[in-house]
Design a protein around this motif. Structure first.
Motif, short mmCIF file in Angstrom:
data_model
loop_
_atom_site.label_atom_id
_atom_site.label_comp_id
_atom_site.label_asym_id
_atom_site.label_seq_id
_atom_site.Cartn_x
_atom_site.Cartn_y
_atom_site.Cartn_z
N PHE A 1 0.89 -1.22 0.02
CA PHE A 1 -0.13 0.04 0.18
C PHE A 1 0.89 1.37 -0.02
N VAL A 2 2.17 1.19 0.42
CA VAL A 2 3.07 2.27 0.20
C VAL A 2 3.64 2.42 -1.01
N THR A 3 3.68 1.47 -1.94
CA THR A 3 4.42 1.57 -3.25
C THR A 3 3.54 1.49 -4.29
N ASP A 4 2.27 0.85 -4.17
CA ASP A 4 1.51 0.40 -5.18
C ASP A 4 0.15 1.10 -5.30
N ASN A 5 -0.47 1.56 -6.17
CA ASN A 5 -1.60 2.44 -6.30
C ASN A 5 -2.83 1.82 -6.42
N VAL A 6 -2.64 0.36 -6.64
CA VAL A 6 -3.68 -0.40 -6.70
C VAL A 6 -3.86 -1.58 -5.59
N CYS A 7 -2.79 -1.71 -4.64
CA CYS A 7 -2.75 -2.54 -3.39
C CYS A 7 -3.96 -2.41 -2.38
N HIS A 8 -4.61 -3.43 -2.04
CA HIS A 8 -5.73 -3.30 -1.10
C HIS A 8 -5.49 -3.84 0.06
N ASN B 1 -3.88 -0.17 12.16
CA ASN B 1 -4.62 -0.62 10.78
C ASN B 1 -5.32 0.32 10.25
N HIS B 2 -6.17 1.38 10.94
CA HIS B 2 -7.01 2.33 10.45
C HIS B 2 -5.97 3.26 9.67
N LYS B 3 -5.12 3.62 10.19
CA LYS B 3 -4.06 4.64 9.36
C LYS B 3 -3.85 3.91 8.17
N CYS B 4 -3.55 2.52 8.07
CA CYS B 4 -3.11 2.05 6.73
C CYS B 4 -4.49 2.02 5.90
N MET C 1 -14.85 11.93 3.50
CA MET C 1 -14.33 10.94 4.73
C MET C 1 -12.84 10.95 5.13
N THR C 2 -11.86 11.30 3.98
CA THR C 2 -10.64 11.42 4.35
C THR C 2 -10.15 12.66 3.44
N PRO C 3 -10.10 13.76 3.95
CA PRO C 3 -9.95 14.96 3.30
C PRO C 3 -8.48 15.28 3.19
N ARG C 4 -7.48 14.70 4.07
CA ARG C 4 -6.26 14.93 3.68
C ARG C 4 -5.60 14.10 2.80
N SER C 5 -4.41 14.69 2.13
CA SER C 5 -3.83 13.81 1.02
C SER C 5 -3.23 12.63 1.72
N ARG C 6 -2.84 11.87 0.50
CA ARG C 6 -2.19 10.71 0.74
C ARG C 6 -1.08 10.69 1.19
N PHE C 7 -0.16 11.90 0.78
CA PHE C 7 1.23 11.98 1.07
C PHE C 7 1.01 12.50 2.78
N ALA C 8 0.07 13.18 3.42
CA ALA C 8 -0.05 13.58 4.72
C ALA C 8 -0.30 12.25 5.44
N LEU C 9 -1.24 11.59 4.95
CA LEU C 9 -1.71 10.28 5.61
C LEU C 9 -0.39 9.39 5.65
N LEU C 10 0.30 9.28 4.92
CA LEU C 10 1.59 8.44 4.93
C LEU C 10 2.60 8.81 6.12
N GLY C 11 2.51 10.23 6.21
CA GLY C 11 3.49 10.81 7.11
C GLY C 11 2.92 10.63 8.43
N ASP C 12 1.67 10.94 8.67
CA ASP C 12 1.08 10.22 9.96
C ASP C 12 1.20 8.75 10.29
#
Length: 264
Positions: A82-89, A134-137, A166-177
Motif C-alpha cells: 500500500f506504500v508503493t502500489d496505487n492498486v494494492c488493497h 490498521n485504521h491508518k493503513c 471522509m478522508t480530506p487529507r492528502s495521501r502524502f499527509a496520511l503516509l506521514g501520519d
C-alpha cells in the motif's frame, strides 16, 4: 485460460520464495518463513500438506528496504504494497507471479507470497494499538480507490466525493501520519514485537519478545534451505500452542481456495 493444478500452485509459490531468498541474501535483508509456512518447515520440512500458500515476515526496517528495492529484480515477479502500489488493497506486501491470475473477492492478480512486516509494540500493548495502526493503513488505501472500483463514471465520481469528505487529507499527509505513528515504537527499540497488519491468530498471540526476530537460521523447506527465525518455538507456541500436533482431520483444509489460472 488453463487452471493451475494444486502442485503447480505450490511450485509457483515456492519459486517466488526462492527468488526472494536470493535477493534478500544478496542485499542482507532479514526474513523468515512465517505463520503456517514456518509451522510447515518445522513440522513437515515443507508445505503443510493441506495448504498451498507461503507467508514470510521481515522486521520493519528490512521490509521497507525490500518493498522499495525488489521491483525489477525478476521480470516475472511484482511486489505490491500500500506504500508503493496505487492498486494494492492489502496492509502488507505481496510478491506475485505476473504470468498467473488469482481470482480474489476484491480483484484479480497473480499467485503470490505474502510478506508481513514485524513492528515494535509498546509495553502493556492493548488491542487499540493494533486497531489504530490498521485504521491508518486503511485510510491510505481508501484514499486511492475512487474511480478504480467501478466502471460507471457517475457512480465513481460520487464515491470519489464521498471519500474526499471522509478522508480530506492528502495521501502524502496520511503516509506521514502512518510513519510518525509507526516510529513511536520502532522495531528493535521495544521489548516486544508483533505482526500488527494482519493479526489472524488474535492480537494477543502475535506479541512476542523482540529477540525472537533478531536471529535467523537456515531450515529445510521442500528440499531447499530457507531462512527461519532461530527461536521458532517461542513464536509457534504463542500462536498455535502445541504446534507439533496436527489438527483434527476435519480442520485440515486450505485457507485459500480461489481459482488460479495461467495467463494466455
Amino acid at each position: 485460460m488453463k487452471a493451475l493444478t494444486e502442485q503447480e500452485k505450490k511450485d509457483v509459490a515456492l519459486n517466488i520464495l526462492l527468488d526472494i531468498d536470493v535477493f534478500c541474501r544478496k542485499n542482507n535483508i532479514r526474513y523468515s518463513l512465517f505463520g503456517g509456512s514456518l509451522l510447515g518447515a518445522v513440522r513437515h520440512k515443507g508445505f503443510i500438506p493441506w495448504d498451498d500458500d507461503i507467508d514470510i515476515c521481515m522486521p520493519r526496517p528490512d521490509y521497507e528496504r525490500f518493498i522499495r528495492g525488489y521491483e525489477g529484480a525478476n521480470p516475472n515477479y511484482v511486489v505490491s504494497s500500500f506504500v508503493t502500489d496505487n492498486v494494492c488493497h492489502s496492509r502488507f506486501a505481496k510478491v506475485y507471479d505476473n504470468r498467473t491470475v488469482y481470482h480474489h473477492v476484491k480483484r484479480s492478480y497473480g499467485l503470490y507470497v505474502d510478506i508481513f512486516p514485524i513492528d515494535g509494540v509498546p509495553d502493556n500493548c492493548e488491542k487499540s494499538f493494533f486497531d489504530t495502526f490498521n485504521h491508518k493503513c486503511d485510510l491510505i488505501i481508501r484514499k486511492r480507490h475512487c474511480f478504480k472500483q467501478t466502471t460507471r463514471p457517475i457512480l465513481g465520481f460520487f464515491k470519489y466525493i464521498v471519500k474526499q469528505i471522509m478522508t480530506p487529507r492528502s495521501r502524502f499527509a496520511l503516509l506521514g501520519d502512518f510513519y510518525d505513528y509507526m516510529n513511536k515504537y520502532r522495531f528493535g527499540e521495544t521489548r516486544s514485537a508483533a505482526s500488527i497488519t494482519n493479526p489472524v491468530y488474535g492480537w494477543e498471540r502475535e506479541i512476542v519478545d523482540t529477540s525472537v526476530f533478531l536471529k535467523y537460521i537456515d531450515m529445510p523447506f521442500e528440499g531447499y534451505n530457507i531462512k527461519c527465525i532461530e527461536n521458532y518455538h517461542a513464536y509457534l507456541s504463542s500462536i498455535y500452542g502445541d504446534y507439533m500436533t496436527p489438527p483434527p482431520v476435519e480442520k485440515r483444509v486450505p485457507r485459500h481456495s480461489c481459482p488460479t489460472f495461467w495467463k494466455e
